[in-house]
Design a protein around this motif. Sequence first.
Motif, PDB file in Angstrom:
ATOM      1  N   SER A  56       1.299  -1.117   0.032  1.00 21.30           N
ATOM      2  CA  SER A  56       0.075  -0.210   0.217  1.00 21.30           C
ATOM      3  C   SER A  56       0.752   1.265   0.520  1.00 21.30           C
ATOM      4  O   SER A  56       1.929   1.234   0.319  1.00 21.30           O
ATOM      5  N   LYS A  57       0.235   2.221  -0.367  1.00 15.69           N
ATOM      6  CA  LYS A  57       1.019   3.578  -0.118  1.00 15.69           C
ATOM      7  C   LYS A  57       1.040   3.795   1.303  1.00 15.69           C
ATOM      8  O   LYS A  57       1.890   4.591   1.734  1.00 15.69           O
ATOM      9  N   ALA A  58       0.266   3.793   2.461  1.00 17.58           N
ATOM     10  CA  ALA A  58       1.254   4.126   3.286  1.00 17.58           C
ATOM     11  C   ALA A  58       2.047   2.736   4.314  1.00 17.58           C
ATOM     12  O   ALA A  58       2.316   2.904   5.272  1.00 17.58           O
ATOM     13  N   GLY A  59       2.362   1.733   3.267  1.00 14.31           N
ATOM     14  CA  GLY A  59       3.244   0.890   3.685  1.00 14.31           C
ATOM     15  C   GLY A  59       3.761  -0.274   3.366  1.00 14.31           C
ATOM     16  O   GLY A  59       2.367  -0.864   3.056  1.00 14.31           O
ATOM     17  N   ASP A  60       3.897  -1.524   3.308  1.00 12.39           N
ATOM     18  CA  ASP A  60       4.205  -3.104   3.370  1.00 12.39           C
ATOM     19  C   ASP A  60       3.858  -3.836   4.679  1.00 12.39           C
ATOM     20  O   ASP A  60       4.445  -3.154   5.687  1.00 12.39           O
ATOM     21  N   VAL A  61       3.365  -5.093   4.144  1.00 10.07           N
ATOM     22  CA  VAL A  61       3.767  -6.300   5.227  1.00 10.07           C
ATOM     23  C   VAL A  61       4.189  -6.819   4.257  1.00 10.07           C
ATOM     24  O   VAL A  61       2.954  -7.975   3.797  1.00 10.07           O
ATOM     25  N   THR A  62       5.039  -8.075   4.921  1.00 12.78           N
ATOM     26  CA  THR A  62       6.067  -8.630   4.760  1.00 12.78           C
ATOM     27  C   THR A  62       5.978  -9.955   5.220  1.00 12.78           C
ATOM     28  O   THR A  62       4.778  -9.848   6.511  1.00 12.78           O
ATOM     29  N   LYS A  63       6.125 -11.269   5.145  1.00 16.08           N
ATOM     30  CA  LYS A  63       5.111 -12.787   5.665  1.00 16.08           C
ATOM     31  C   LYS A  63       5.688 -12.843   7.192  1.00 16.08           C
ATOM     32  O   LYS A  63       5.380 -13.010   7.897  1.00 16.08           O
ATOM     33  N   ASP A  64       7.302 -11.896   7.218  1.00 17.65           N
ATOM     34  CA  ASP A  64       7.877 -12.351   8.443  1.00 17.65           C
ATOM     35  C   ASP A  64       7.241 -11.614   9.857  1.00 17.65           C
ATOM     36  O   ASP A  64       7.076 -11.502  10.573  1.00 17.65           O
TER      37      ASP A  64
END
Length: 318
Positions: A31-39
């Motif tokens: 997202s423009k607000a930030g990503d979420v990784t699997k970790d």
Amino acid sequence: MKKKMLAFTLAASVAALSACSGGGDEKVMTSKAGDVTKDEFYQEMKTSVGEQALQMIILEKVLDDKYDVDDKQVDEEFDKNKEQLGENFEAFLAQQGQTPESFKKMIRLNKLQEAALTDGIEVSDEELDKRLEESQSEINARHILVEDEKTATEVKEKLDKGEDFAKVAKEYSTDPGSKDEGGDLDWFAYGVMVPEFWNAAYDLEPGKISEPVQSDNGFHIIEVKEKRKADDKKISDEKKAEIRQELLMEKADENELLAKVSKLVKAADVKIKDEDLKASLDLFKMEEQPAEEAPVEEKAPAEDAPADDAEVEVEEGK
């Protein structure tokens, strides 16, 4: 069927936690607000439902290794629930926080627990035949329901002296559904009444009045008026298997389930590699607890005791 299993209903969360495999930097959301990784996702899931989810995974793995539950059984149970709930099925899943897949996972786990719970229990042909006969029977009866045994004894004495059953029912019964009808319950089939009531009524000869029968509702004085066979159709093999399972579950002591599972977990040599999740195994250490609370000298662990760092393959960040 009586079902008092270990209450694991985190199937959806477990599915999500189990999906956190592979590269820790792989994105599960952008997202423009930030990503979420699997970790990151794994760490969040671990913090919120980690121990309970892992306990469910451990439970499923050790039971699945010991007992057989095929997809056909799960699908049949799923379809039965879907048919019973009809148009409300989707709303039911949403309310429970379930998807069709996670609901099937929960059904499978319940069936595995049933297999463990009934392991070693037998149902004789005579017991099965009696239940099959009961399942095709109907009883016409009336009763007087009271709160305590003293009142039940008083009621029984009045009836034994010849007082009118309907009159006594109107005076004493606490059952609002039948009190004004003189205790009359009309015809009912197996499974409608609580087991204690049905068993007493089924064994009673027409025209006879029972001794006080206790159930969760209170004390019943029952008079059977008539009995009849309601269904002469041949019972299918599938129905017989269902009724046999019902009898097995009635005989089973649900309090033994955790002890049975604990032995299977110990035998499977389950080891948890993620330090933050090691407490998940505490649930399955029931058999290690002393039978009675008493002062015990501190001793070194026995050589055959399960190691604290004992390794389901769950590694931090996976």
